[in-house]
Structures are given as C-alpha cells and as structure tokens.
Design a protein around this motif. Structure first.
Motif, short mmCIF file in Angstrom:
data_model
loop_
_atom_site.label_atom_id
_atom_site.label_comp_id
_atom_site.label_asym_id
_atom_site.label_seq_id
_atom_site.Cartn_x
_atom_site.Cartn_y
_atom_site.Cartn_z
N TYR A 5 0.62 -1.66 0.19
CA TYR A 5 -0.32 0.14 0.20
C TYR A 5 0.52 1.18 -0.23
CZ TYR A 5 -4.01 -2.99 1.29
OH TYR A 5 -4.78 -3.90 1.51
N PHE A 7 0.23 4.76 1.26
CA PHE A 7 -0.69 6.05 1.76
C PHE A 7 -0.30 7.25 1.32
CE2 PHE A 7 -1.26 2.06 3.76
CZ PHE A 7 -2.81 1.65 4.04
N GLU A 9 -1.49 10.44 2.98
CA GLU A 9 -1.95 10.96 3.51
C GLU A 9 -1.50 12.44 4.35
OE1 GLU A 9 -1.63 11.26 8.78
OE2 GLU A 9 -0.25 9.76 7.92
N GLU A 46 -10.53 9.14 -1.23
CA GLU A 46 -11.56 9.21 0.24
C GLU A 46 -12.59 9.73 -0.77
OE1 GLU A 46 -9.92 9.82 4.21
OE2 GLU A 46 -10.25 11.76 3.07
N PHE A 56 -6.66 10.62 3.85
CA PHE A 56 -6.01 9.98 2.91
C PHE A 56 -6.91 9.99 1.51
CE2 PHE A 56 -4.92 7.91 6.82
CZ PHE A 56 -3.92 7.78 6.93
N ILE A 59 -5.29 6.49 -1.54
CA ILE A 59 -4.46 5.03 -1.52
C ILE A 59 -4.37 3.97 -2.03
CG2 ILE A 59 -5.20 2.85 0.45
CD1 ILE A 59 -6.66 4.36 2.38
#
Length: 110
Positions: A5, A7, A9, A46, A56, A59
C-alpha cells in the motif's frame, strides 16, 4: 498474497482535486500496472471519513502473488519511472506518503 500500500496522508491542494485524480489515472496507473509481478492495481479515492480522522485522499494497493514478485517490482523500470512521475503529483498535494506491506487473507461474505 502480498499487498503493498501507498497511503497519501494529507490533502490535495485547493482547486486541484480534478487534476490530481486525472494525473493518477492517466500518468501513474499505466506505470503501476507495468510493475513486474503485479497481479492487480487498486486505487481508492477518499469520499468521507470520521470526524477528526486524518485525510487519505488516495490509497494505492498493488497486489502480488508472493514476496519474490514484490521484490521484482521494486527493482523494475516502471517503478523508477513512477517515482519520478510521483514528484509531479506531489506538486498538487500537501502531506506525506508512507508504504506498508501486508499479507492479505480474503474471506467471502455470507
């Protein structure tokens, strides 16, 4: 099954949401799908989150059959090209990217 993954952020810069996701779809996904050994690429955009939860906006999940395939992907040309292209994506993003490698188990719903 191994899943790596990424991410993202943080947050997409104001007014750049459409360009951000278009860049992902048109520039990065074609490279990610070329990673040696990958069997599937998934992106998650998201749409909502709990109050107070970190954002996030993206992803990325790339699925591999085993660790050897992941190791091949980390050394392939498409990965290095995607890292260069990601620098352009980050011009539209405030935050950080962190990676996690997981071993996945899949259970069908009943």
């Amino acid at each position: 099954m191994i899943v790596r993954y990424a991410f993202f952020e943080g947050s997409i810069r104001d007014g750049m949401e459409e360009d951000f996701y278009k860049f992902v779809d048109e520039k990065l996904v074609p490279l990610w799908t070329q990673f040696d050994g990958a069997i599937e690429v998934r992106t998650y955009a998201e749409r909502e989150r709990d109050e107070g939860a970190p954002g996030f906006p993206l992803i990325l999940a790339i699925i591999y059959p085993d660790r050897a395939a992941l190791d091949r992907a980390m050394a392939c040309d498409a990965r290095f090209k995607s890292a260069d292209e990601t620098k352009n994506l980050l011009k539209m993003f405030d935050g950080r990217i962190h990676h996690h490698v997981t071993e996945a188990a899949v259970y069908p719903a009943t």
